[in-house]
Design an enzyme around this catalytic site. Structure first.
Site, mmCIF file in Angstrom:
data_model
loop_
_atom_site.group_PDB
_atom_site.id
_atom_site.type_symbol
_atom_site.label_atom_id
_atom_site.label_comp_id
_atom_site.label_asym_id
_atom_site.label_seq_id
_atom_site.Cartn_x
_atom_site.Cartn_y
_atom_site.Cartn_z
ATOM 1 N N SER A 181 29.015 70.227 45.600
ATOM 2 C CA SER A 181 27.937 70.134 46.290
ATOM 3 C C SER A 181 28.423 69.055 47.623
ATOM 4 O O SER A 181 27.328 68.828 48.792
ATOM 5 C CB SER A 181 26.123 69.239 45.622
ATOM 6 O OG SER A 181 27.199 68.223 45.125
ATOM 7 N N LYS A 230 24.953 62.770 44.953
ATOM 8 C CA LYS A 230 24.159 63.475 46.381
ATOM 9 C C LYS A 230 23.553 62.106 47.387
ATOM 10 O O LYS A 230 23.293 60.830 47.435
ATOM 11 C CB LYS A 230 22.957 63.363 45.555
ATOM 12 C CG LYS A 230 22.817 65.143 44.890
ATOM 13 C CD LYS A 230 23.224 66.439 45.315
ATOM 14 C CE LYS A 230 23.289 67.826 44.958
ATOM 15 N NZ LYS A 230 24.463 67.432 42.870
#
Lengths: 202, 202
Positions: free
Chosen positions: A121, A159
């Site tokens: 990610s 993230k």
DNA sequence: AAGCATAGAGAACTTTTTGAGAACTTTCAA
DNA sequence: TTGAAAGTTCTCAAAAAGTTCTCTATGCTT
């Protein structure tokens, strides 16, 4: 810039040390390059030393070393020679200055720990699967920082962080195949912020 | 750095202690190495002691020891806690196990040095501008390895390496905006191969 | 042609490395 | 306690390796 024979000498020395774990004799270099005079080799070696491509102990037999070797076998002071800048885009300049990079300075700090990355990610931020990330433990983050966040006390993810100032926060993956996710702030607990990253190619 | 005979002496001593669980006599070392004078051996032993490769009790018969285990673990070993795996894609598991990551093991090695990356040619391999790359000095590379290569003795660049087996090599940037470049092999000198990479977010 | 950089040969010299051995001191076991 | 055994300290010497020269040759540039 090295001449052809200087480059040959440099290549020979690195090859030799890689194989024998010790510096070559001048006469070994000479016969390796098809030169009959060790005086000639000595001249090349001096040039390489002046360019800081090798280090040498004057007078000493086999006193040729690669930069940074002495630290490696010295102690385990985690210090690597920092040789210069390398052009990963347009070629710019060759190996040049001499400095040191202390791994401790680079990575260590109070409240830090390491995690191994799974998944893709953050791939567009240059964080690949199996990379190690150094996290500094803290419970708040600034916008744009990359954080380890726990959502609903269950899932720890890496993230990019954004506080939307309306009671929600958004966790943004750096991967165009994935979508940012927005949560009410109380569901998201920051575990720490990314301070460094490392990767081994072995 | 040890000379040949100093190394021989060191090897003999370690061998001897491994076998007999006590230090050798100077004369045992001498006969083991084919030396007739114990004075010579004494000189070598003193050198080894000065290099802290052995410890010795002056005057004492068989007073040669290997350095104790106390120095085995040392004070400022650059070690970070390794907490576990973090999901950068789908969230998988939370912070869990307890382990350690030794920075020296991760990065250090003989003949290694660090370069700072300029430019974006390796960006799709997760190597960004200003990253530090650890290079292990060598002059050959296998296909697919990322190398520091000098083209025409002028330009040091970081690229993926391919040997075309026809006298040419190709240097491949990991950036779809850039094109691979093929050179005759003699124009390209490998400076080393990429063994690790690190990045700081400060 | 002159000047310069690169390349090599080889002689002369210095320093390091290796070894021998004598003289001395200390250790250790009978 | 004492003497043989072992460690220590020298000096001398030779071989090996590094250092410093000078000389020569070959291109290349001006």
């Amino acid at each position: 810039m090295l001449s052809r024979r200087e480059q040959d000498t440099y290549d020979f020395i690195r090859n030799y040390i890689g194989e024998h774990r010790q510096g070559p004799l001048l006469e070994e270099i000479a016969s390796g390059l098809g030169i009959k005079s060790k005086g000639v080799v000595h001249r090349y070696v001096q040039t390489l030393a002046k360019a800081e491509l090798i280090e040498l102990i004057p007078g000493r037999h086999r006193g040729i070393q690669l930069p940074g070797q002495e630290q490696a076998q010295d102690e385990n002071a985690a210090v690597l020679p920092l040789l210069g800048r390398i052009a990963a885009g347009l070629p710019i300049e060759a190996i040049a200055d001499q400095d040191e990079l202390n791994l401790s300075d680079f990575f260590m700090g109070p409240g830090r720990f390491v995690l191994k990355v799974q998944g893709e990610s953050m791939i567009e931020a240059g964080i690949l699967p199996d990379d190690m990330v150094v996290i500094e433990s803290c419970i708040t983050a600034r916008n744009g920082e990359i954080v380890v966040a726990l959502v609903d006390q269950q899932e720890a993810t890496l993230k990019r962080f954004r506080n939307n100032q309306d009671g929600t926060v958004t966790l943004i993956p750096e991967n165009s195949d994935m979508r940012p996710m927005t949560f009410e702030a109380h569901r998201v607990h920051i575990q720490g912020v990314l301070v460094a990253q490392m990767r081994s190619y072995n």
